[in-house]
Structures are given as C-alpha cells and as structure tokens.
Design a protein around this motif. Structure first.
Motif, PDB file in Angstrom:
ATOM      1  N   TYR A 223     -16.650  -9.760   2.711  1.00  5.22           N
ATOM      2  CA  TYR A 223     -17.414  -8.556   2.524  1.00  5.22           C
ATOM      3  C   TYR A 223     -16.926  -7.834   1.220  1.00  5.22           C
ATOM      4  N   ASN A 224     -15.888  -7.795   0.822  1.00  4.88           N
ATOM      5  CA  ASN A 224     -15.042  -7.088  -0.051  1.00  4.88           C
ATOM      6  C   ASN A 224     -15.122  -8.199  -1.418  1.00  4.88           C
ATOM      7  N   GLN A 225     -15.653  -9.165  -1.438  1.00  4.68           N
ATOM      8  CA  GLN A 225     -15.606 -10.512  -2.450  1.00  4.68           C
ATOM      9  C   GLN A 225     -14.326 -10.612  -2.692  1.00  4.68           C
ATOM     10  N   THR A 226     -13.412 -10.761  -2.000  1.00  2.00           N
ATOM     11  CA  THR A 226     -12.011 -10.863  -2.333  1.00  2.00           C
ATOM     12  C   THR A 226     -11.350 -12.147  -1.194  1.00  2.00           C
ATOM     13  N   SER A 227     -10.207 -12.372  -1.723  1.00  2.00           N
ATOM     14  CA  SER A 227      -9.383 -13.454  -0.646  1.00  2.00           C
ATOM     15  C   SER A 227      -8.837 -12.711   0.512  1.00  2.00           C
ATOM     16  N   PRO A 228      -8.680 -13.102   1.669  1.00  2.00           N
ATOM     17  CA  PRO A 228      -7.780 -12.667   2.536  1.00  2.00           C
ATOM     18  C   PRO A 228      -6.200 -12.403   2.073  1.00  2.00           C
ATOM     19  N   LEU A 229      -5.780 -13.134   1.384  1.00  7.55           N
ATOM     20  CA  LEU A 229      -4.562 -12.846   0.791  1.00  7.55           C
ATOM     21  C   LEU A 229      -4.374 -11.610  -0.073  1.00  7.55           C
ATOM     22  N   ALA A 230      -5.427 -11.774  -1.163  1.00 15.44           N
ATOM     23  CA  ALA A 230      -5.277 -10.463  -2.069  1.00 15.44           C
ATOM     24  C   ALA A 230      -5.636  -9.319  -1.261  1.00 15.44           C
ATOM     25  N   LEU A 231      -6.342  -9.365  -0.098  1.00 19.29           N
ATOM     26  CA  LEU A 231      -6.584  -7.736   0.508  1.00 19.29           C
ATOM     27  C   LEU A 231      -5.515  -7.598   1.728  1.00 19.29           C
ATOM     28  N   ALA A 232      -4.735  -8.609   1.993  1.00 19.05           N
ATOM     29  CA  ALA A 232      -3.625  -8.308   2.747  1.00 19.05           C
ATOM     30  C   ALA A 232      -2.554  -7.862   1.864  1.00 19.05           C
ATOM     31  N   GLN A 233      -2.454  -8.378   0.688  1.00 19.87           N
ATOM     32  CA  GLN A 233      -1.511  -7.916  -0.324  1.00 19.87           C
ATOM     33  C   GLN A 233      -1.618  -6.380  -0.790  1.00 19.87           C
ATOM     34  N   GLU A 234      -3.035  -6.143  -0.854  1.00 16.68           N
ATOM     35  CA  GLU A 234      -3.239  -4.717  -1.425  1.00 16.68           C
ATOM     36  C   GLU A 234      -3.073  -3.798  -0.194  1.00 16.68           C
ATOM     37  N   TRP A 235      -3.341  -4.143   1.104  1.00 19.70           N
ATOM     38  CA  TRP A 235      -2.985  -3.146   2.009  1.00 19.70           C
ATOM     39  C   TRP A 235      -1.565  -2.918   2.465  1.00 19.70           C
ATOM     40  N   VAL A 236      -0.811  -4.085   2.218  1.00 21.25           N
ATOM     41  CA  VAL A 236       0.666  -3.696   2.186  1.00 21.25           C
ATOM     42  C   VAL A 236       1.315  -2.656   1.241  1.00 21.25           C
ATOM     43  N   MET A 237       0.669  -3.095   0.048  1.00 24.98           N
ATOM     44  CA  MET A 237       1.283  -2.294  -1.318  1.00 24.98           C
ATOM     45  C   MET A 237       0.714  -0.731  -1.012  1.00 24.98           C
ATOM     46  N   GLN A 238      -0.605  -0.687  -0.769  1.00 20.07           N
ATOM     47  CA  GLN A 238      -1.002   0.620  -0.370  1.00 20.07           C
ATOM     48  C   GLN A 238       0.039   1.344   0.816  1.00 20.07           C
ATOM     49  N   ARG A 239       0.161   0.651   1.989  1.00 15.47           N
ATOM     50  CA  ARG A 239       0.937   1.227   3.007  1.00 15.47           C
ATOM     51  C   ARG A 239       2.538   1.398   2.417  1.00 15.47           C
ATOM     52  N   LEU A 240       3.083   0.491   1.885  1.00 15.99           N
ATOM     53  CA  LEU A 240       4.237   0.872   1.452  1.00 15.99           C
ATOM     54  C   LEU A 240       4.266   2.275   0.451  1.00 15.99           C
ATOM     55  N   GLU A 241       3.509   2.376  -0.464  1.00 20.37           N
ATOM     56  CA  GLU A 241       3.379   3.397  -1.178  1.00 20.37           C
ATOM     57  C   GLU A 241       3.204   4.772  -0.051  1.00 20.37           C
ATOM     58  N   TRP A 242       2.513   4.851   0.781  1.00 19.25           N
ATOM     59  CA  TRP A 242       2.022   5.811   1.588  1.00 19.25           C
ATOM     60  C   TRP A 242       3.385   6.042   2.379  1.00 19.25           C
ATOM     61  N   GLU A 243       4.065   5.044   2.795  1.00 13.36           N
ATOM     62  CA  GLU A 243       5.460   5.203   3.624  1.00 13.36           C
ATOM     63  C   GLU A 243       6.505   5.821   2.749  1.00 13.36           C
ATOM     64  N   ALA A 244       6.558   5.534   1.562  1.00 13.70           N
ATOM     65  CA  ALA A 244       7.509   5.994   0.514  1.00 13.70           C
ATOM     66  C   ALA A 244       7.394   7.483   0.320  1.00 13.70           C
ATOM     67  N   GLN A 245       6.119   7.961   0.177  1.00 13.01           N
ATOM     68  CA  GLN A 245       5.625   9.343  -0.094  1.00 13.01           C
ATOM     69  C   GLN A 245       5.987  10.048   1.293  1.00 13.01           C
ATOM     70  N   GLN A 246       6.228   9.436   2.466  1.00 12.14           N
ATOM     71  CA  GLN A 246       6.558  10.086   3.535  1.00 12.14           C
ATOM     72  C   GLN A 246       8.028  10.510   3.973  1.00 12.14           C
ATOM     73  N   LEU A 247       8.793   9.456   2.881  1.00 17.71           N
ATOM     74  CA  LEU A 247      10.116   9.849   3.302  1.00 17.71           C
ATOM     75  C   LEU A 247      10.785  11.227   2.880  1.00 17.71           C
ATOM     76  N   PRO A 248      11.695  11.579   3.379  1.00 16.58           N
ATOM     77  CA  PRO A 248      12.407  12.910   3.081  1.00 16.58           C
ATOM     78  C   PRO A 248      12.927  12.950   1.466  1.00 16.58           C
ATOM     79  N   ARG A 249      12.387  13.811   0.655  1.00 18.63           N
ATOM     80  CA  ARG A 249      13.197  13.910  -0.739  1.00 18.63           C
ATOM     81  C   ARG A 249      14.377  14.289  -0.706  1.00 18.63           C
ATOM     82  N   ARG A 250      15.538  13.704  -1.349  1.00 17.30           N
ATOM     83  CA  ARG A 250      16.925  14.363  -1.514  1.00 17.30           C
ATOM     84  C   ARG A 250      16.913  15.127  -2.711  1.00 17.30           C
TER      85      ARG A 250
END
Length: 90
Positions: A63-90
């Motif tokens: 539907y997004n005219q991309t490959s399953p691999l590219a989409l999964a990589q994009e999702w993982v990178m987005q989630r990693l960025e989000w998770e990193a923002q949730q970590l307590p700052r030192r």
C-alpha cells in the motif's frame, strides 16, 4: 544507477569492494552477539513473524509502495527513537 568500471579502475584499490568483502567475511570478534552478522557499520538481525503478521506487513508495504524490509526497518528506527526519548535524562 551505477556505472561500469574500466580495467584501469579495477587495478586501483576498490574501497567499496574491500568494505563489502570485509563485511561478508566471518568475524572472530568476541563482541558480536551471534544474533546476526555485521555489515559495515550495521548489525544484521533476523526477525520471525507469524504468517498473519507477515501478510499484514506485506499488505501495508505494498500500500505504501515500499518493501516489507524497508517498512520494518523504518518502524524499528522510529520506535527506537521514541524509546530513547522516554528514557530518564541524566
């Protein structure tokens, strides 16, 4: 698109080729996790999905005219960025 190399260019050091071959060669590095192989500056992971999840991934990727691999990589990178923002700052 890539270009064809002339014979003279093949004789010179080909850093791209050397990097590619180094990434494919087995490593004796004790810091590797065994969950994947290193590829350049990246780590390769295998991901097992249920048949239903795999089909959903394929449909959304198409539907997004991309490959399953590219989409999964994009999702993982987005989630990693989000998770990193949730970590307590030192």
């Amino acid at each position: 698109m890539g270009r064809h190399r002339t014979e003279g260019e093949l004789v010179e050091n080909d850093h791209e080729l050397e990097s590619y071959l180094a990434a494919l060669s087995p490593e004796g590095d004790p810091e590797t996790t065994g969950s994947g192989r290193r590829f350049g500056g990246s780590q390769v992971y295998q991901l097992r999905l249920s048949l239903m999840a795999n089909e959903q991934l394929r449909e959304i990727a198409a539907y997004n005219q991309t490959s399953p691999l590219a989409l999964a990589q994009e999702w993982v990178m987005q989630r990693l960025e989000w998770e990193a923002q949730q970590l307590p700052r030192r």
